[in-house]
Design an enzyme around this catalytic site. Structure first.
Site, PDB file in Angstrom:
ATOM      1  N   THR A 149     -10.917   8.395  -2.737  1.00  0.00           N
ATOM      2  CA  THR A 149     -11.384   7.022  -2.928  1.00  0.00           C
ATOM      3  C   THR A 149     -12.812   6.996  -3.442  1.00  0.00           C
ATOM      4  OG1 THR A 149     -10.010   6.393  -1.043  1.00  0.00           O
ATOM      5  CG2 THR A 149     -11.580   4.765  -1.833  1.00  0.00           C
ATOM      6  N   TYR A 208      -0.610  -0.961   0.594  1.00  0.00           N
ATOM      7  CA  TYR A 208       0.078  -2.167   0.123  1.00  0.00           C
ATOM      8  C   TYR A 208       1.555  -2.219   0.507  1.00  0.00           C
ATOM      9  CZ  TYR A 208       0.949  -6.328  -2.660  1.00  0.00           C
ATOM     10  OH  TYR A 208       1.271  -7.596  -3.039  1.00  0.00           O
ATOM     11  N   TYR A 232      -4.550  11.640   5.251  1.00  0.00           N
ATOM     12  CA  TYR A 232      -5.741  10.789   5.256  1.00  0.00           C
ATOM     13  C   TYR A 232      -5.362   9.419   5.788  1.00  0.00           C
ATOM     14  CZ  TYR A 232      -9.862   8.299   3.348  1.00  0.00           C
ATOM     15  OH  TYR A 232     -10.986   7.534   3.185  1.00  0.00           O
ATOM     16  N   ARG A 267      -8.375   0.352   4.495  1.00  0.00           N
ATOM     17  CA  ARG A 267      -8.025   0.242   3.077  1.00  0.00           C
ATOM     18  C   ARG A 267      -6.522   0.187   2.848  1.00  0.00           C
ATOM     19  NH1 ARG A 267     -11.774   1.275  -1.130  1.00  0.00           N
ATOM     20  NH2 ARG A 267     -13.872   1.797  -0.383  1.00  0.00           N
ATOM     21  N   LYS A 286      -7.666  13.753   7.893  1.00  0.00           N
ATOM     22  CA  LYS A 286      -8.922  13.023   7.771  1.00  0.00           C
ATOM     23  C   LYS A 286      -8.712  11.681   8.452  1.00  0.00           C
ATOM     24  CE  LYS A 286     -12.135  10.947   4.455  1.00  0.00           C
ATOM     25  NZ  LYS A 286     -12.423  10.654   3.019  1.00  0.00           N
TER      26      LYS A 286
END
Length: 292
Positions: free
Chosen positions: A45, A108, A134, A139, A162
């Site tokens: 990101t 999403y 991750y 997000r 992560k």
């Protein structure tokens, strides 16, 4: 494989016309390796992965690995909200010489925990490279739960997580139930020391672009048993840990990297560069931390 203690989620340098500056990417990777980073995450990101093409990502993987050589781990960000696309990129990335892969929770789509398990399992099985999960619900809108991570830890080449959930109770549960050799990394600079205290392996950092040497001193102090010194560094660095998120990542850190004399360039739309007030705040912040 040991990924190391400090890995930098590297920004992607851009030219004035917004093309990727591959030469400068190699230069930045070398700089990070010389200033505290054991490894580099490419096209995450912070590297503006949503606006990078597949060809750009693959060239970045090649360039960065060639720049840092064998002594620094390079992890390729290959995750997306399409399992098929992530699998295809994982297979191509494996041919670029990188040491591992990282895949983010699908954004999403809002899959179930079973959907998350199947998504990551299929990606892992597409390559022999070690895979890092991750989790960043802020997000993606979905939290990868500890029970699902435990299931995934049984897939042979899923070896790390992560964790950017920001809840120490969840981190504690992860460390309680996961195999001891499964690596958990902080995804938040400000939580590096608290997560080390819970037995985590290190940090995938943004701040290490500009305070990598100082972060190394903090992390080394912790692992050497000097908890007082580690705390002193943590408190000293807290303003920059928080301040570099004054606006959307990686806008602030990219600006600060430019001030170091490395041509990180601008960000790609839909992100926009830091405004004059933000730039002044960031410049003064880094100066205070370096001088303080």
């Amino acid at each position: 494989m040991d990924f190391g203690k400090i890995l930098t989620a590297m920004v992607t340098p851009m030219k004035d016309n917004s093309d990727v500056d591959f030469e400068e990417a190699g230069r930045l990777a070398k700089y990070l390796a010389e200033h505290g980073s054991d490894g580099i995450v490419v096209a995450g990101t912070t590297g503006e992965s949503p606006t990078l093409s597949t060809d750009e990502k693959l060239e970045l993987f090649r360039v960065v690995k060639e720049a840092v050589g064998k002594d620094v781990i390079v992890i390729a960000g290959i995750g997306s909200n399409s399992t098929a696309n992530s699998v295809a990129l994982a297979q191509k990335a494996a041919k670029t010489g990188v040491d591992g892969l990282m895949a983010v929770v699908p954004y999403y789509n809002k899959p179930s925990q079973e959907g998350l398990y199947q998504h990551f399992r299929v990606i892992a099985e597409a390559s022999e490279l070690p895979l890092m999960l991750y989790n960043i619900p802020g997000r993606t809108s979905i939290n990868l739960l500890p029970e699902t991570v435990l299931r995934l830890s049984k897939v042979p080449n899923i070896v790390a997580l992560k964790e950017a959930v920001g809840m120490m109770d969840q981190v504690s549960e992860l460390k309680r139930i996961l195999p001891e050799d499964f690596m958990v990394y902080s995804g938040d600079d400000s939580l590096t020391l608290p997560m080390l205290a819970l037995g985590c392996s290190g940090i995938i950092s943004v701040a290490s672009h500009v305070v990598g040497d100082e972060m190394k001193k903090m992390v080394d102090a912790w692992f050497e048993g000097d908890t007082k010194k580690a705390l002193q560094w943590h408190l000293k660095l807290m303003p920059i840990f928080k301040g570099i998120f004054i606006t959307a990542n990686p806008v602030p850190v990219k600006y600060l990297v430019n001030t170091l004399g490395i041509k990180a360039g601008k960000v790609r739309l839909p992100l926009v560069d830091a405004n004059p007030e933000e730039k002044e705040f960031l410049t003064n912040l880094l100066k205070r931390v370096k001088e303080g």
